[in-house]
Scaffold this active site. Structure first.
Site, PDB file in Angstrom:
ATOM      1  N   CYS A   1      -8.869  -3.830 -11.200  1.00  0.00           N
ATOM      2  CA  CYS A   1      -8.584  -2.679 -10.331  1.00  0.00           C
ATOM      3  C   CYS A   1      -7.270  -2.844  -9.567  1.00  0.00           C
ATOM      4  CB  CYS A   1      -9.739  -2.411  -9.368  1.00  0.00           C
ATOM      5  SG  CYS A   1      -9.934  -3.686  -8.124  1.00  0.00           S
TER       6      CYS A   1
ATOM      7  N   ASP B   1      -3.848  -8.939  -4.884  1.00  0.00           N
ATOM      8  CA  ASP B   1      -4.011 -10.114  -4.020  1.00  0.00           C
ATOM      9  C   ASP B   1      -4.086 -11.396  -4.839  1.00  0.00           C
ATOM     10  OD1 ASP B   1      -3.919  -9.304  -1.307  1.00  0.00           O
ATOM     11  OD2 ASP B   1      -5.787  -8.208  -1.627  1.00  0.00           O
TER      12      ASP B   1
ATOM     13  N   GLU C   1     -10.130 -11.861  -6.241  1.00  0.00           N
ATOM     14  CA  GLU C   1      -8.730 -11.728  -5.825  1.00  0.00           C
ATOM     15  C   GLU C   1      -8.218 -12.952  -5.069  1.00  0.00           C
ATOM     16  OE1 GLU C   1      -8.319  -8.175  -3.418  1.00  0.00           O
ATOM     17  OE2 GLU C   1     -10.201  -8.516  -2.396  1.00  0.00           O
TER      18      GLU C   1
ATOM     19  N   HIS D   1       0.818  -1.213   0.000  1.00  0.00           N
ATOM     20  CA  HIS D   1       0.000   0.000   0.000  1.00  0.00           C
ATOM     21  C   HIS D   1       0.850   1.260   0.000  1.00  0.00           C
ATOM     22  CE1 HIS D   1      -3.162  -2.934   0.777  1.00  0.00           C
ATOM     23  NE2 HIS D   1      -3.849  -2.106   0.031  1.00  0.00           N
TER      24      HIS D   1
END
Ligand code: PEP
Ligand code: MG
Length: 584
Positions: free
Chosen positions: A506, A459, A435, A190
């Site tokens: 995404c 993921d 994911e 992140h």
């Protein structure tokens, strides 16, 4: 000059003096404590108060002869606040009730006081807020001697750190932070995602660089190549200054010229391009960069610093309403809380430590375990859906029962709102993130239940290839071009098409221009990406021919080695990329 190599995660060139950020415990530790530890934490707090008072008294003696009555009065006021029994009671209550450690209890109590004082109309009282902030700083320093000087963030330079939490990266000011070098993390951590969003050049995965560098040492980082130059020679410095000037000119021109052009292939296939955001303050920028709407709003960032009793429906509702207003009719895809794993909060911490949090009670699993938290968020989302177009997206679905549970709760809330005559969008679209590998295998079963799929490649790659997305030791194995990933994406698209539902990518793969032609060729018509990459992606999409891209994807699907797939992609990209997007 010394040259070190790391993993490039956010493109661009940053040069300046090193700002060393101390690792881990430098900030207010969020450690929940056990009942046994309460007395020790209370004692720690009392000792810190005594030490702080002693320090302030020592400072006050410098003004004891009355040379400056004003300063003396300030110190006296600080001591009076520190001796106030109400303050002690509040902090000790927090330690006992919330099981907060002393640092957090102090931080929370004093922050509340600062906010209350700042909001008051009374000028004298509202001006006391900085005094409380000063006391808070001293107390926290005495509770945790490893806290860094706060002015680190105020200086301009290149931040070098062992590790960074997402919220730390999020709070960085791109005008001041010229670059980021972090020892840990991978391209889809992140921190990496956020540095791209903030357009801060960044690289990760250089072990021990915090020991290698000194505060204020001059460095250059190349976030496209993953290189750090320590004490660069004059010729390297000049070369990079030129590169930076050129890149700045190009990016400004690209942004203006490309952001608003239609997003379609050369032969007219429309591609929908959305932006991923962590905070609603990013919406204006996302639109400026050419996003048609928001394809992923990571709402967990709203509550990352909160205990369960601090999470509230009204705050969430107001936040979504603000987003809808900023979007002015454009769609907002709200992903429900994806808490857990690397996104820990005081609330998740209070639920206990897991040995393997990425495989633990994260995301939808946590929402099923904590239905009140889930219901509260769904109520806020549904209420907001009366004011503008909203999609609702559930992350980390690994089995059908999870989406059935989510839908059941959504229906219950719809009924409840109806009975109270509260407005909401009856036809709100419900989608899921794809994911987890098991979801890919049952894609058709899931497609029956939802309105759209969104492929979370970050993921999906991590779980399919068993490679931790934040571990630099295995970062070389984190390969979106693995044949398994290509085949999974293809299967998801086929299932979605069969059931006539939308499908989007995404994850970060969607925003990496290396893979744009592959994804378009695999049949994707919707990408949701970090907004700063939109002008580049559009530029590439506009140069593609869809049928040629489809043939290219078919060719890649027949190759059985990831390395060969990547070689072929790079070779092809050399032919199709505009000059300024070729890797230098
Ligand atoms: C993903 O996993 O690809 C994704 C978009 O979700 P996050 O990065 O928030 O885990
Ligand atoms: Mg994810």
């Amino acid at each position: 000059m010394k040259v070190l190599k790391g993993l490039p995660v956010s493109p661009g060139i940053g040069m300046g003096k090193v700002i060393l950020l101390q690792p881990e415990k430098r900030h207010i530790p969020l450690r929940p404590i056990t009942a046994k530890e309460i007395p020790a934490e209370e004692l720690k707090y009392r000792k810190a108060v005594d030490k702080t008072i002693a320090q302030i008294e020592a400072l006050g003696t410098r003004f004891a002869d009355g040379t400056d009555i004003k300063y003396k009065a300030i110190f006296e006021a600080h001591i009076a606040i520190l001796s106030d029994p109400t303050l002690h009671k509040k902090v000790c209550d927090r330690i006992k009730k919330h099981k907060d450690n002393a640092s957090r209890a102090v931080y929370k109590t004093l922050q509340e006081l600062i906010q209350t004082l700042s909001a008051l109309d009374d000028e004298y009282l509202s001006h006391r807020a900085p005094d409380i902030a000063d006391i808070e700083k001293r107390l926290l320093n005495n509770l945790d001697s490893k806290r860094p000087a706060k002015n680190n963030r105020r200086r301009s330079g290149v931040v070098v750190a062992k590790g960074l939490e997402p919220s730390q990266t999020a709070s960085m000011d791109p005008k001041m932070i010229l670059g980021l070098v972090v020892e840990t993390g991978g391209p889809t951590s992140h921190t990496a995602i956020m540095s791209r969003a903030l357009k801060i050049p960044a690289l990760v995965g250089i072990s021990n660089i915090t020991e290698e560098l000194k505060e204020n040492q001059f460095i250059i980082i190349d976030g496209s190549k993953g290189v750090v130059f320590i004490d660069p020679t004059p010729s390297v410095l000049e070369q990079y200054r030129k590169k930076k000037r050129y890149a700045d000119r190009i990016s400004k021109r690209n942004l203006k010229e490309d952001a608003m052009l239609p997003c379609e292939t050369f032969d007219g296939r429309q591609i929908h391009i959305s932006a991923n955001i962590e905070f609603i303050s990013e919406i204006d920028n996302a639109i400026t960069y050419g996003a048609q709407d928001i394809g992923l709003y990571r709402t967990e960032f709203l509550i990352l610093d909160k205990h369960i009793d601090e999470i509230c429906e009204e705050e969430q509702y107001q936040n979504y309403i603000k987003a809808i207003k900023s979007l002015n009719g454009k769609r907002l895809c709200i992903r429900t809380f994806d808490l857990g794993a690397d996104k820990q909060s005081p609330f998740t911490a209070s639920l206990g430590i897991e040995d393997n949090p990425f495989l633990g009670c994260r995301s939808i699993r946590l929402c099923i375990e904590q239905p009140n938290l889930f219901k509260q968020q769904l109520r806020a989302i549904l209420r907001a859906s009366a004011s503008g177009p909203i999609d609702l997206m559930i992350p980390m679905i690994s089995r059908k029962s999870e989406i059935l549970f989510a839908k059941k709760i959504i229906n219950e809330i719809k009924k409840e709102l109806k009975s109270k005559k509260v407005k909401f969008d009856e036809n709100i679209r419900i989608g899921i993130m794809m994911e987890v590998p098991s979801a890919v295998y049952i894609a058709e079963d899931l497609a029956e239940e939802v309105d759209f799929f969104s492929i979370g490649t970050n993921d999906l790659i991590q779980y399919s290839l068993a490679v931790d997305r934040g571990n630099q030791r295995v970062a070389h194995m984190y390969t979106p071009h693995h044949p398994a990933i290509l085949r999974m994406i293809k299967d998801i698209v086929i299932a979605a098409n069969k059931f006539n539902i939308d499908v989007c990518v995404c994850g970060e793969m969607g925003g990496d221009i290396t893979y744009t032609q592959l994804l378009i060729g695999l049949g994707l018509k919707h990408l949701s990406v970090t907004y700063s990459t939109i002008p580049q992606i559009k530029k590439i999409i506009r140069s593609l021919n869809f049928y040629e891209s489809r043939a290219f994807a078919d060719e890649l699907l027949r190759i059985h080695h990831g390395e060969l797939i990547l070689e072929r992609i790079i070779e092809k990209n050399k032919k199709i990329f505009p000059k300024e997007l070729q890797a230098s």
